[in-house]
Design an enzyme around this catalytic site. Structure first.
Site, PDB file in Angstrom:
ATOM      1  CE  LYS A  65      -1.707   7.215  -3.692  1.00 55.15           C
ATOM      2  NZ  LYS A  65      -0.261   7.006  -3.777  1.00 55.15           N
ATOM      3  CB  SER A 109       3.041   8.173  -3.830  1.00 54.90           C
ATOM      4  OG  SER A 109       1.844   8.416  -4.528  1.00 54.90           O
TER       5      SER A 109
END
Length: 605
Positions: A210, A409
């Site tokens: 991430k 996401s």
């Protein structure tokens, strides 16, 4: 005295008569203006229709697609100042611009009056490969019918050239060039910048890859991120070159030579980039606009009225042929688009959930196609939309998701609820992870002699930008981030019917391509909007799908950036300057200004 009263009375009566006359005059003028506008509207619409019908009756026409225009049925009214004020009379948008383009191309393929297509790519305003690929599919079908396609531009960037490659003949203006440079992924790293401004940063994240938070944690790109992104952009570039190679019948090396070979070829062309493109078969002809027009007149004949080649503009073509087939609020399958960064609230997720609720309440609508082109955003927005979509599942209204350039996401969180998920081979998806960044300017306040002090019952949920983050607040945020991540994994496992352990292996925040997502089981198939229509027809058992486009003002990036960490820096700089020069201290007493829980601390997925 009586005379004075009579004079006053006369004056008042006269004044009132004048006011009343003026009032009636203004009302009458407005009424006449409205009637005139209505008559003008009726005449103009019918007149344009009659003229264009005459134009369309001509044989051997070419359909001209100028990509600098809006491809919807509002284009005429948008350019008409009068009707901007009275848009209640104008047609409302009932379709997607890309769908309008492919519908026009598909109709032109069977239209005996249309013998070719001209792609004017000077100002192409489509920027993602999935949409360009979708248009290209219909251009190939048009060519297969035996009709020719011509492309022209002053210069070609990578998107322009991608679409131009579908043409039978590519023209380039003498001063132009084909600009192919590959792909790159670069971003600013602001760790030292924040340190110099004495801004403290607290990062909470789950997911090794991430990497969105690396910009505030590092001075440069991590090796892990470089490896992942290098593989990603190379796969994307290979897909791009493969399509060009097939269309232009050239090798990938011929299309995009090494730097050394590029310079050798450029020297042979005496540094002339247009000649370089011609000699290396990237284009078929170098031509100015006048010569191009003459060639098109030879191919399609002369329009003596307009003194140019015999053509019909795509907007006129859409208006006369495509709009008539669009369902006006009586479709059986709804289409909703989620485009941009997701934000929570009335200017974001509420807009989408309200539209989904209308689908839920409309008995005529039997299913939903959800077009998603979003990198994610606020976790609350994702949850709100996901929960609203659950209502459709409860009443057995199928959902098909079609991914655009990106559905990663939080956007992937939403996708998991669908009965069927379709991605383009190069759609960016996955990125199963969650993070939050909290900034603190208490050190800046100390620098200028400002200190906040007092008492409170608890430090819970008190992550103010001007106070140091308390230990309990750090623990709360860590727990929330971990809980959100676990929920994300659980949803993917449950909705995609994947073992939890398998999901954990790919739930590291890594972005993956659509073709890889299919291998992992994150999507069901690769395809485009046509594939979504076929699938929703199967799931709903509807023989004839009638689409009802539910248009929304989707998530505004500007609104989001105002509330997101990426835009905070500019605000903080301004605040920093204000504090240094002792200006705007009144803001410190403004609770909204200091409420970082809503403004500065977003849980992003």
């Amino acid at each position: 005295m009586i005379k004075l009263l009579n004079i006053i009375k006369f004056f008042c009566c006269y004044l009132w008569s004048l006011i009343n006359f003026t009032r009636i005059l203004i009302i009458n003028i407005i009424f006449i203006l409205l009637i005139s506008l209505l008559c003008y509207y009726i005449y103009n619409v019918n007149h344009r229709k009659n003229i264009n019908n005459k134009i369309l009756r001509k044989n051997n026409q070419v359909l001209e697609i100028n990509f600098n225009e809006n491809f919807d049925n509002e284009s005429f009214y948008k350019n008409n100042l009068i009707f901007k004020l009275f848009n209640i009379f104008s047609s409302k948008k009932n379709n997607d611009p890309i769908i309008n383009i492919v519908n026009a191309i598909n109709f032109a393929k069977k239209d005996k009056n249309i013998h070719g297509i001209i792609l004017k790519l000077h100002n192409l305003n489509i920027y993602d490969i999935p949409n360009l690929r979708y248009i290209g599919k219909y251009l190939n079908a048009f060519k297969a019918s035996g009709k020719k396609i011509y492309a022209i531009s002053d210069m070609y960037d990578q998107n322009q050239y991608y679409l131009a490659s579908f043409a039978n003949k590519v023209f380039l203006l003498p001063y132009g060039h084909v600009k192919l440079y590959g792909l790159n992924f670069k971003k600013f790293f602001i760790k030292n910048f924040l340190k110099n401004l004495k801004i403290q940063t607290h990062v909470f994240r789950v997911g090794q890859y991430k990497s969105a938070v690396e910009s505030v944690l590092r001075k440069d790109m991590s090796n892990d991120d470089k490896i992942v992104m290098n593989q990603l952009i190379n796969n994307l570039w290979d897909d791009y070159l493969t399509t060009i190679s097939i269309n232009r019948q050239l090798t990938k090396e011929e299309i995009f030579p090494t730097d050394e070979n590029f310079l050798i070829s450029l020297k042979k062309s005496h540094g002339n980039l247009a000649l370089f493109a011609l000699q290396n078969k990237l284009v078929d002809k170098i031509s100015n606009n006048n010569d191009f027009e003459k060639e098109m007149i030879q191919n399609f004949g002369l329009d003596k009225i307009k003194n140019t080649y015999n053509k019909i503009n795509i907007n006129d073509y859409i208006k006369l042929y495509i709009d008539n087939g669009i369902q006006k609020n009586n479709g059986n399958i709804a289409v909703i688009t989620i485009d941009g960064i997701m934000m929570y609230g009335k200017n974001g997720s509420d807009i989408i959930t309200n539209k989904i609720n209308k689908v839920y309440r409309n008995p005529k609508i039997k299913g939903l196609i959800l077009k998603i082109n979003s990198p994610g955003g606020d976790i609350l927005a994702a949850k709100a939309i996901y929960n609203e979509l659950i209502l459709l599942k409860k009443i057995h209204k199928p959902i098909v998701v079609i991914m655009g350039k990106m559905a990663a996401s939080g956007a992937y969180w939403i996708s998991t609820i669908a009965d069927f998920v379709i991605a383009d081979p190069v759609s960016l998806t996955g990125s199963i992870g969650i993070f939050s960044v909290v900034y603190n300017i208490s050190d800046i306040l100390d620098l200028v002699g400002i200190k906040k002090d007092g008492i409170n019952i608890s430090d819970r949920f008190n992550n103010s930008i001007n106070e140091k983050l308390s230990s309990i607040e750090k623990k709360i945020m860590s727990i929330n981030i971990k809980t959100g991540y676990d929920e994300f994994i659980y949803l993917v496992s449950k909705d995609r019917n994947l073992p939890i352990e398998k999901v954990k292996k790919i739930a590291n925040g890594m972005v993956i391509l659509g073709k890889d997502a299919k291998k992992y089981g994150l999507v069901d198939d690769l395809g485009d909007f046509d594939s979504a229509i076929i699938k929703i027809a199967q799931l709903t058992k509807i023989k004839k799908v009638k689409l009802q486009w539910i248009n929304v003002n989707t998530f505004s990036p500007l609104d989001y950036f105002i509330k997101s960490n990426n835009f905070i820096i500019s605000n903080l700089i301004q605040n920093y300057i204000n504090f240094i020069f002792n200006k705007n201290f009144s803001l410190l007493n403004n609770e909204k200004f200091l409420n970082s829980e809503k403004i500065y601390s977003l849980y992003v997925i």
